[in-house]
Design a protein around this motif. Sequence first.
Motif, mmCIF file in Angstrom:
data_model
loop_
_atom_site.group_PDB
_atom_site.id
_atom_site.type_symbol
_atom_site.label_atom_id
_atom_site.label_comp_id
_atom_site.label_asym_id
_atom_site.label_seq_id
_atom_site.Cartn_x
_atom_site.Cartn_y
_atom_site.Cartn_z
ATOM 1 N N ALA A 131 0.846 -1.185 0.000
ATOM 2 C CA ALA A 131 0.000 0.000 0.000
ATOM 3 C C ALA A 131 0.885 1.240 0.000
ATOM 4 O O ALA A 131 2.105 1.169 0.117
ATOM 5 N N ASP A 132 0.254 2.394 -0.133
ATOM 6 C CA ASP A 132 0.943 3.689 -0.093
ATOM 7 C C ASP A 132 0.539 4.424 1.172
ATOM 8 O O ASP A 132 -0.642 4.403 1.570
ATOM 9 N N PHE A 133 1.513 5.105 1.791
ATOM 10 C CA PHE A 133 1.297 5.748 3.082
ATOM 11 C C PHE A 133 1.662 7.227 3.029
ATOM 12 O O PHE A 133 2.606 7.631 2.351
ATOM 13 N N ASP A 134 0.908 8.005 3.798
ATOM 14 C CA ASP A 134 1.222 9.409 4.078
ATOM 15 C C ASP A 134 0.999 9.575 5.578
ATOM 16 O O ASP A 134 -0.146 9.629 6.034
ATOM 17 N N GLY A 144 -2.317 9.382 9.981
ATOM 18 C CA GLY A 144 -1.930 8.364 9.020
ATOM 19 C C GLY A 144 -2.991 8.208 7.949
ATOM 20 O O GLY A 144 -4.193 8.178 8.239
ATOM 21 N N ARG A 145 -2.530 8.120 6.711
ATOM 22 C CA ARG A 145 -3.419 7.917 5.568
ATOM 23 C C ARG A 145 -2.837 6.781 4.735
ATOM 24 O O ARG A 145 -1.649 6.794 4.397
ATOM 25 N N VAL A 146 -3.657 5.789 4.395
ATOM 26 C CA VAL A 146 -3.186 4.654 3.620
ATOM 27 C C VAL A 146 -4.127 4.425 2.450
ATOM 28 O O VAL A 146 -5.352 4.492 2.591
ATOM 29 N N THR A 147 -3.530 4.196 1.274
ATOM 30 C CA THR A 147 -4.299 3.920 0.064
ATOM 31 C C THR A 147 -3.742 2.657 -0.594
ATOM 32 O O THR A 147 -2.562 2.335 -0.472
ATOM 33 N N GLN A 148 -4.619 1.945 -1.287
ATOM 34 C CA GLN A 148 -4.227 0.784 -2.077
ATOM 35 C C GLN A 148 -4.878 0.883 -3.447
ATOM 36 O O GLN A 148 -6.089 1.136 -3.548
ATOM 37 N N ASP A 149 -4.075 0.710 -4.488
ATOM 38 C CA ASP A 149 -4.587 0.774 -5.859
ATOM 39 C C ASP A 149 -5.335 2.082 -6.104
ATOM 40 O O ASP A 149 -6.357 2.103 -6.814
ATOM 41 N N GLY A 150 -4.830 3.170 -5.513
ATOM 42 C CA GLY A 150 -5.434 4.477 -5.709
ATOM 43 C C GLY A 150 -6.721 4.715 -4.951
ATOM 44 O O GLY A 150 -7.362 5.761 -5.112
ATOM 45 N N ARG A 151 -7.100 3.784 -4.074
ATOM 46 C CA ARG A 151 -8.346 3.905 -3.322
ATOM 47 C C ARG A 151 -8.020 4.091 -1.841
ATOM 48 O O ARG A 151 -7.193 3.371 -1.279
ATOM 49 N N LEU A 152 -8.692 5.054 -1.222
ATOM 50 C CA LEU A 152 -8.447 5.339 0.183
ATOM 51 C C LEU A 152 -8.958 4.202 1.054
ATOM 52 O O LEU A 152 -10.101 3.753 0.919
ATOM 53 N N VAL A 153 -8.085 3.751 1.968
ATOM 54 C CA VAL A 153 -8.494 2.789 2.986
ATOM 55 C C VAL A 153 -8.994 3.559 4.199
ATOM 56 O O VAL A 153 -10.186 3.534 4.514
ATOM 57 N N VAL A 154 -8.080 4.233 4.900
ATOM 58 C CA VAL A 154 -8.470 5.062 6.036
ATOM 59 C C VAL A 154 -7.571 6.296 6.101
ATOM 60 O O VAL A 154 -6.445 6.291 5.606
ATOM 61 N N ASP A 155 -8.090 7.309 6.750
ATOM 62 C CA ASP A 155 -7.326 8.487 7.147
ATOM 63 C C ASP A 155 -7.646 8.692 8.623
ATOM 64 O O ASP A 155 -8.790 8.981 8.981
ATOM 65 N N LEU A 156 -6.645 8.486 9.483
ATOM 66 C CA LEU A 156 -6.854 8.497 10.928
ATOM 67 C C LEU A 156 -5.990 9.567 11.575
ATOM 68 O O LEU A 156 -4.785 9.635 11.330
ATOM 69 N N THR A 157 -6.607 10.399 12.391
ATOM 70 C CA THR A 157 -5.901 11.419 13.174
ATOM 71 C C THR A 157 -6.190 11.176 14.647
ATOM 72 O O THR A 157 -7.342 10.908 15.016
#
Length: 242
Positions: A131-134, A144-157
């Motif tokens: 996956a991709d992380f920011d 934390g923000r994680v995406t897979q195949d260009g689709r957002l999984v979660v964005d957690l603060t």
Amino acid sequence: MTSHEILGRRIDMPVQIRRASAFMALYSVPGRAAQRLIDGTGLEILRWRGGRGLCGLVFVDYVDGDLGPYNEFGVTFLVRDHRQRGVAQVRRDLRALASGRAGALIHRLPVDGEFTLAAGRGIWGFPKTLADFDTDHTGDVPRGRVTQDGRLVVDLTVRRGIPAPRGGGASLAAYSHLDGVTRRTTWDMRPSGVRSRIGGADLLLGDHPIADELRSLGLPRRALATTTIPDLRMAFGDATAL
């Protein structure tokens, strides 16, 4: 000492994580809905108030360890010890929770490194996927923000809490399920600088299937608690197939 050959590299056990940081949000979820998600593992959701289960969303930044640097996002469920299957007593579950004898099933585990992907799946059966992380672990408000195949999984603060009482290390049974096999791994942790609070999480779910799973548990909703760990050392032993 045992060892494993991963992508042409020898990994000696136990695997050592010398420096990492983490933050997490813990949610109370419907016990039956959570059990449906993990039924194929043969494990049972640990129940607490009202027969509900506990689901943790955790971001980890591995800075220095035997598997190299990488980011990780985990969806975990607290589960009963596999030897307690069929003993459905909330009182017993609460005692296991209070005494640290509950296990953690690693249900989903996106990462951003090819080597840790191969090691995690090959050594422990952890369900790692790329996956991709920011992420920001050091700011005033960890995110934390994680995406897979260009689709957002979660964005957690998460918002930092108050310092937790200092304590020694802890050992936890980490369960995994991959390719039809459920495994148990000893997971030793030595955290420092821990801060916790009630609530304190903002969760955005995307359009990824993992996000849909979390929606099936009633998320996003108010977190029970959030925790930040700026300094975390860990060790992972060999896995045992159940």
